[in-house]
Design a protein around this motif. Sequence first.
Motif, PDB file in Angstrom:
ATOM      1  N   ASP A 115       0.852  -1.191   0.000  1.00 50.01           N
ATOM      2  CA  ASP A 115       0.000   0.000   0.000  1.00 50.01           C
ATOM      3  C   ASP A 115       0.888   1.242   0.000  1.00 50.01           C
ATOM      4  OD1 ASP A 115      -2.245  -1.623  -0.107  1.00 50.01           O
ATOM      5  OD2 ASP A 115      -2.392  -1.743   2.072  1.00 50.01           O
ATOM      6  N   ASP A 116       0.693   2.121   0.937  1.00 51.44           N
ATOM      7  CA  ASP A 116       1.505   3.348   0.983  1.00 51.44           C
ATOM      8  C   ASP A 116       2.470   3.339   2.168  1.00 51.44           C
ATOM      9  OD1 ASP A 116       0.256   4.466  -1.259  1.00 51.44           O
ATOM     10  OD2 ASP A 116      -1.435   5.151  -0.045  1.00 51.44           O
ATOM     11  N   ALA A 117       2.768   2.158   2.680  1.00 55.92           N
ATOM     12  CA  ALA A 117       3.670   2.071   3.831  1.00 55.92           C
ATOM     13  C   ALA A 117       5.107   2.342   3.390  1.00 55.92           C
ATOM     14  CB  ALA A 117       3.559   0.696   4.473  1.00 55.92           C
ATOM     15  N   ASN A 118       5.992   2.464   4.374  1.00 51.61           N
ATOM     16  CA  ASN A 118       7.405   2.681   4.076  1.00 51.61           C
ATOM     17  C   ASN A 118       8.012   1.413   3.472  1.00 51.61           C
ATOM     18  OD1 ASN A 118       7.451   5.327   5.132  1.00 51.61           O
ATOM     19  ND2 ASN A 118       7.757   4.537   7.215  1.00 51.61           N
ATOM     20  N   PRO A 119       9.001   1.555   2.615  1.00 49.95           N
ATOM     21  CA  PRO A 119       9.651   0.378   2.029  1.00 49.95           C
ATOM     22  C   PRO A 119      10.317  -0.480   3.102  1.00 49.95           C
ATOM     23  CG  PRO A 119      10.245   2.370   0.825  1.00 49.95           C
ATOM     24  CD  PRO A 119       9.554   2.818   2.076  1.00 49.95           C
ATOM     25  N   GLU A 120      10.221  -1.781   2.926  1.00 49.85           N
ATOM     26  CA  GLU A 120      10.899  -2.738   3.790  1.00 49.85           C
ATOM     27  C   GLU A 120      11.898  -3.528   2.936  1.00 49.85           C
ATOM     28  OE1 GLU A 120      10.744  -2.783   6.898  1.00 49.85           O
ATOM     29  OE2 GLU A 120       8.815  -1.917   7.474  1.00 49.85           O
ATOM     30  N   THR A 121      13.124  -3.661   3.428  1.00 49.12           N
ATOM     31  CA  THR A 121      14.186  -4.324   2.686  1.00 49.12           C
ATOM     32  C   THR A 121      14.501  -5.681   3.309  1.00 49.12           C
ATOM     33  OG1 THR A 121      15.158  -2.207   2.046  1.00 49.12           O
ATOM     34  CG2 THR A 121      16.571  -4.146   1.867  1.00 49.12           C
ATOM     35  N   TYR A 122      14.678  -6.672   2.450  1.00 44.54           N
ATOM     36  CA  TYR A 122      15.024  -8.028   2.867  1.00 44.54           C
ATOM     37  C   TYR A 122      16.222  -8.491   2.043  1.00 44.54           C
ATOM     38  CZ  TYR A 122      10.211  -7.888   4.624  1.00 44.54           C
ATOM     39  OH  TYR A 122       9.055  -7.525   5.259  1.00 44.54           O
ATOM     40  N   LYS A 123      17.115  -9.242   2.678  1.00 42.38           N
ATOM     41  CA  LYS A 123      18.272  -9.788   1.975  1.00 42.38           C
ATOM     42  C   LYS A 123      18.520 -11.219   2.429  1.00 42.38           C
ATOM     43  CE  LYS A 123      20.855  -5.511   1.081  1.00 42.38           C
ATOM     44  NZ  LYS A 123      22.152  -4.810   1.250  1.00 42.38           N
ATOM     45  N   GLN A 124      18.996 -12.007   1.490  1.00 47.17           N
ATOM     46  CA  GLN A 124      19.394 -13.387   1.790  1.00 47.17           C
ATOM     47  C   GLN A 124      20.629 -13.722   0.974  1.00 47.17           C
ATOM     48  OE1 GLN A 124      16.830 -16.676   0.425  1.00 47.17           O
ATOM     49  NE2 GLN A 124      17.151 -17.695   2.384  1.00 47.17           N
ATOM     50  N   ALA A 162      23.120 -20.553   4.246  1.00 46.46           N
ATOM     51  CA  ALA A 162      22.186 -19.469   3.948  1.00 46.46           C
ATOM     52  C   ALA A 162      22.089 -18.563   5.158  1.00 46.46           C
ATOM     53  CB  ALA A 162      20.802 -20.010   3.582  1.00 46.46           C
ATOM     54  N   GLY A 163      21.847 -17.296   4.890  1.00 51.70           N
ATOM     55  CA  GLY A 163      21.652 -16.327   5.955  1.00 51.70           C
ATOM     56  C   GLY A 163      20.707 -15.234   5.499  1.00 51.70           C
ATOM     57  N   THR A 164      20.018 -14.634   6.455  1.00 52.88           N
ATOM     58  CA  THR A 164      19.090 -13.532   6.164  1.00 52.88           C
ATOM     59  C   THR A 164      19.495 -12.340   7.030  1.00 52.88           C
ATOM     60  OG1 THR A 164      17.531 -14.442   7.790  1.00 52.88           O
ATOM     61  CG2 THR A 164      17.199 -15.046   5.491  1.00 52.88           C
ATOM     62  N   PRO A 165      20.506 -11.572   6.602  1.00 49.73           N
ATOM     63  CA  PRO A 165      21.007 -10.478   7.441  1.00 49.73           C
ATOM     64  C   PRO A 165      20.069  -9.289   7.541  1.00 49.73           C
ATOM     65  CG  PRO A 165      22.128 -10.493   5.319  1.00 49.73           C
ATOM     66  CD  PRO A 165      21.289 -11.725   5.364  1.00 49.73           C
ATOM     67  N   VAL A 166      19.189  -9.101   6.566  1.00 53.92           N
ATOM     68  CA  VAL A 166      18.249  -7.972   6.589  1.00 53.92           C
ATOM     69  C   VAL A 166      16.857  -8.539   6.385  1.00 53.92           C
ATOM     70  CG1 VAL A 166      17.601  -5.772   5.537  1.00 53.92           C
ATOM     71  CG2 VAL A 166      20.013  -6.448   5.619  1.00 53.92           C
ATOM     72  N   THR A 167      15.962  -8.319   7.351  1.00 54.17           N
ATOM     73  CA  THR A 167      14.657  -8.983   7.345  1.00 54.17           C
ATOM     74  C   THR A 167      13.515  -8.024   7.609  1.00 54.17           C
ATOM     75  OG1 THR A 167      14.996  -9.580   9.668  1.00 54.17           O
ATOM     76  CG2 THR A 167      15.621 -11.213   8.011  1.00 54.17           C
ATOM     77  N   GLY A 168      13.614  -6.795   7.088  1.00 58.72           N
ATOM     78  CA  GLY A 168      12.530  -5.845   7.258  1.00 58.72           C
ATOM     79  C   GLY A 168      12.253  -5.572   8.719  1.00 58.72           C
ATOM     80  N   PRO A 169      10.982  -5.615   9.139  1.00 56.89           N
ATOM     81  CA  PRO A 169      10.665  -5.333  10.545  1.00 56.89           C
ATOM     82  C   PRO A 169      10.959  -6.496  11.486  1.00 56.89           C
ATOM     83  CG  PRO A 169       8.656  -5.837   9.341  1.00 56.89           C
ATOM     84  CD  PRO A 169       9.772  -5.824   8.333  1.00 56.89           C
ATOM     85  N   ALA A 170      11.265  -7.674  10.941  1.00 53.70           N
ATOM     86  CA  ALA A 170      11.498  -8.854  11.779  1.00 53.70           C
ATOM     87  C   ALA A 170      12.961  -8.921  12.211  1.00 53.70           C
ATOM     88  CB  ALA A 170      11.107 -10.117  11.031  1.00 53.70           C
ATOM     89  N   ASP A 171      13.230  -9.753  13.202  1.00 55.04           N
ATOM     90  CA  ASP A 171      14.600  -9.947  13.677  1.00 55.04           C
ATOM     91  C   ASP A 171      15.349 -10.875  12.737  1.00 55.04           C
ATOM     92  OD1 ASP A 171      14.127  -8.392  15.936  1.00 55.04           O
ATOM     93  OD2 ASP A 171      13.410 -10.119  17.096  1.00 55.04           O
ATOM     94  N   PRO A 172      16.623 -10.572  12.414  1.00 52.13           N
ATOM     95  CA  PRO A 172      17.416 -11.458  11.543  1.00 52.13           C
ATOM     96  C   PRO A 172      17.610 -12.822  12.184  1.00 52.13           C
ATOM     97  CG  PRO A 172      18.453  -9.302  11.776  1.00 52.13           C
ATOM     98  CD  PRO A 172      17.359  -9.364  12.795  1.00 52.13           C
ATOM     99  N   ARG A 173      17.774 -13.825  11.331  1.00 52.03           N
ATOM    100  CA  ARG A 173      18.086 -15.177  11.788  1.00 52.03           C
ATOM    101  C   ARG A 173      19.576 -15.418  11.692  1.00 52.03           C
ATOM    102  NH1 ARG A 173      13.785 -19.585  10.041  1.00 52.03           N
ATOM    103  NH2 ARG A 173      15.715 -20.735   9.756  1.00 52.03           N
TER     104      ARG A 173
END
Length: 696
Positions: A394-403, A436-447
């Motif tokens: 929608d019009d929310a702020n961008p969330e970035t995810y990386k793996q 595998a790793g997820t260093p950037v996970t938007g509003p969630a905590d990284p694993r």
Amino acid sequence: MHNDRSLGAFFSLTAPRTASLLAVLALWATGPARGLAQEPRDTVQRDTVPFDTIYNMEPIKVRVARPVATAGGAAAVTTPLDSLRTIPAPTLADVLRQLPLIQIRENSRGEAQPAIRGMGSRRVAVLVDGVPITLGWDNRTDLSVVPVTAAREITLVRGLSSVLYGPNALGGAVLVAVGEANGNVPPPSPFQFNVGVDNLGNAAAALGLSTIIPTSSGEVTLRGGGGYRNRSAWPLPADVPPADPQLSENRLNSDMEHGNAFVSARYEAESGRWLSLTSFGFKAERGVPPERHTVDPRLWRYPDQWRWVTALSAGTGWRQTPWGEGDLEASVGLDFGETFIDTYSDIAYDSVTGGESGDDRTLSIRMLGDHTLGIGILRGALTAAETRHVEVIDDANPETYKQWLFSLGLEVDQPLLPDLDASRARVSVGVSVDGAGTPVTGPADPRDPIWTWGARAGGTVAIGDGSVVLNGGLSRRVRFPALRELYSGALGRFVVNPELDPEVLGVAELGATYRVGRFGGQAVAFYQRLTDAIVRVSVGDGKLQRQNRDKITSLGLELLIDALFGPLTVAADATIQNVTLTDPSAPDDQRNPEYQPWFNGGIFGTLRLPRGFWTTASVRHQAPRYCVHPDFDSEVKLASNTWFDLELGKSFGLGGSGRRRLDAVVAFDNLSDSSVFDQCGLPRPGRLVRFQMQIF
């Protein structure tokens, strides 16, 4: 729309790997070389299937997929694209629907996804010229929009995926050759033009050009072209009523406009060195047909979707080393794309209520190497990839995810009977380290990063004069959860589950590939056990959640047969399997794996007629399946399906030194107008009549 477009993190993380690539290129440019035809004695040639030499049975000129067996023990089928009568500007889904032993299903997002031996889409890797295109936000790719106008050959490897294919190659691999192709594939035609229209006014066209330029040290092959498709709608089968007759008598919101282009260049030196560049992409606008079985279907459209993939590869060819002979290859893959989704308030699709956009960037690096090991050969591959996804809902702020994903694999391929032809009996053993790793996970905590291992052992034995090849093996492979599986709510349809564990697949298979005179085929028995399987589970209120379930096992038999009877070619395939979900915590009414029929198969025939006429016909059958119904919080059963296709064509010689030919075709897709459902509430098109002309 998004401001975070920097790839600095990509290149900072991969600089050491890029330096390794430059080292390979330096070796390519400077070192002593051997001719391509002068391979190391008693070793096997890298063929259609990368890193896994295939045993091609004696080819016959028929329009069916050719069964092959790999040195690593896996079963496969391969076919040149010019042997398939696809619609103009085909997508990968159009092509794979014509191949045996694989299912292609459209899901509720409008995406076409593969399934092999009960293994779903995220468990099947897709590689284009060795570059994986299924490592990304979703760890799969929508086959309905991936163009294959440029492709020369498709190979389908089932089950025992090589540990050299990279991460997440769990239940098989689809290998698309554009700049690289098996020597059995003839050189590309200098000019190809294909155009078609159907009874609904849907139209498509494709153009391909190629040339071979000799040089003082080798030759350069240049190719380019593109295609365009404009579809107003798909027809509905006669016994499936329209969602709203006042809006459309056809399948609602099934329109698509799709354009694609490609360029390919390959230089091969007489010394064996080579360089290859493949670059292709598409831009599309399309609708997503709503599900018919639920009161709350997705009401989506893709107003804009584009993707561009580039693969740059280089190889040294076989060369002398202090320890024998070897070769090195390296490739860099760049995969960029954006997808925009609009959601609507009702099936009139005239009031946008929200939306989602995704900006995807994936960089992959692959290093490949072979080296003689006595009379055997040692192979190695390193694959590293990083994917970034920027999501705006929608019009929310961008969330970035990386793996990031990593795989290092080694395989040893060794003859068992050194005093005989090395190709008659070979064994292959391989191991891999995957992470595998997820260093950037938007509003969630990284694993925390996850590291695990894979392994495979297999072999082949040629019997008698080599007309029968036995293959078999065992493997253990792992698939890491995708970013979307972990963190996406799919616009409120899913409850997120960031604690998903990796899936682990164990495979055992034993098969035989044969070619005796005008008869050929393949039979493979397999057993697969998937533990911590990620499945969709209804959690109430019309919502689903992805959860790890105890295990999914599949026991089955694959059969592939072809035969020539004068002007008649007949082929048949069947997958017979028993797929079982075992989980004590699962409800009693959710114990059947989704969309896994016990039988799927068909018969195909083509008949050459006098004066350049020909006809083809096929009939396919699929046994009942189950799906999780979000409204009932339980499973429902889909009925079995049988459908029939027919083509009539004539070839015209156009004369000239190039021996060009024109084919005119009238095709009847789903001539029986059968109701065939890919998934709950998602019927395939009804009867469609196409007229098509191709010059090549």
